[in-house]
Design an enzyme around this catalytic site. Structure first.
Site, PDB file in Angstrom:
ATOM      1  N   TYR A   1      -3.752  -0.078  10.537  1.00 34.87           N
ATOM      2  CA  TYR A   1      -2.672  -0.179   8.923  1.00 34.87           C
ATOM      3  C   TYR A   1      -2.039  -0.372   7.694  1.00 34.87           C
ATOM      4  CZ  TYR A   1      -3.909  -0.824   3.758  1.00 34.87           C
ATOM      5  OH  TYR A   1      -3.914  -1.159   2.632  1.00 34.87           O
TER       6      TYR A   1
ATOM      7  N   SER B   1       0.871  -0.832   0.320  1.00 34.63           N
ATOM      8  CA  SER B   1       0.092   0.043   0.508  1.00 34.63           C
ATOM      9  C   SER B   1       1.131   1.074  -0.225  1.00 34.63           C
ATOM     10  CB  SER B   1      -0.813   0.050   1.359  1.00 34.63           C
ATOM     11  OG  SER B   1      -1.518   1.002   1.670  1.00 34.63           O
TER      12      SER B   1
END
Length: 244
Positions: A151, A138
């Site tokens: 996250y 990501s």
């Protein structure tokens, strides 16, 4: 020629589903791994080259059984797209329930580990030896969004996993790369967009998820002598450069 094979985790929706559908359209044999059997069957319907593999990536027994079923069906594993992930709760660290933290860690790190472990073992022992693992990182593997401690921490861990697999895989012909995707239009990104609107924050630009899927196909389709170690594909004007 025998069709090439890929197993995709988190295949029931979002980037995983878009990638699975693209690989099927390009003649690959595709293993679809996720918890929702009904959604996997929906994707596989009408495709002889698709196999539904309902499993929980956080359960080691589930993962091993799914990979065994895939190998029995496909004969070998050329590529793993290690994609399953969850964003988890937003907030500063003191606002995060430890149980929620543990769940994000279990999926984004534990699940990635278990799937990579299963793929590595089979790629190492198949004939001809070797294969490719593509981890879904990501932009948060590099710079965080506000309130994303769960996250962001796990996606930094994915980068460490990618580098280690690249090194440990060399003697066995196993390549590993990481794709860092920014703001592909998926349910997860739409949820973040709605959170931003609700909190009065700017809504970020997004891109069609198909661009992410095509990038994964490019990485997977390389010959054994070549590897994309890290790739970033993102909405052009999203605040990545300068973020963090």
């Amino acid at each position: 020629m025998t069709a090439r094979t890929i197993l995709i985790t988190g295949a029931s929706s979002g980037i995983g589903r878009a990638t699975a559908e693209l690989f099927l359209a390009n003649g690959w044999r595709v293993g679809l791994l996720a918890r929702r059997a009904d959604l996997l069957d929906e994707i596989a319907a009408g495709h002889e080259g698709a196999l539904s593999l309902p499993a929980d990536v956080t359960d080691a027994g589930d993962v091993e059984a799914a990979f065994d079923a895939f190998m029995a069906w496909a004969g070998r594993l050329d590529v793993l797209f290690n994609n399953a992930g969850t964003f988890g709760p937003s907030g500063s660290i003191d606002e995060i329930d430890p149980a929620a933290w543990a769940q994000v860690l279990a999926v984004n790190v534990g699940g990635m580990f278990l799937a990579a472990r299963a793929a590595f073992a089979r790629m190492r022992r198949q004939d001809p030896q070797g294969g490719r693992i593509v981890n879904n990182g990501s932009l948060s593997a590099h710079v965080p969004r506000e309130g994303s401690v769960c996250y962001t921490t796990t996606k930094h861990a994915v980068t460490g996993l990618t580098k280690t697999l690249s090194l440990d895989g060399r003697p066995f012909g196993i390549a590993c790369g990481q794709i860092d995707i920014g703001n592909a239009r998926t349910a997860l990104v739409e949820d973040l967009t709605e959170r931003a609107r609700a909190e009065g924050r700017p809504v970020q630009p997004t891109m069609d998820v198909a661009h992410a899927a095509r990038a994964v196909l490019h990485m997977a389709d390389l010959p054994p002598e070549a590897n994309v170690q890290f790739m970033t594909v993102m909405a052009t004007t999203m605040p990545y450069i300068g973020r963090g």
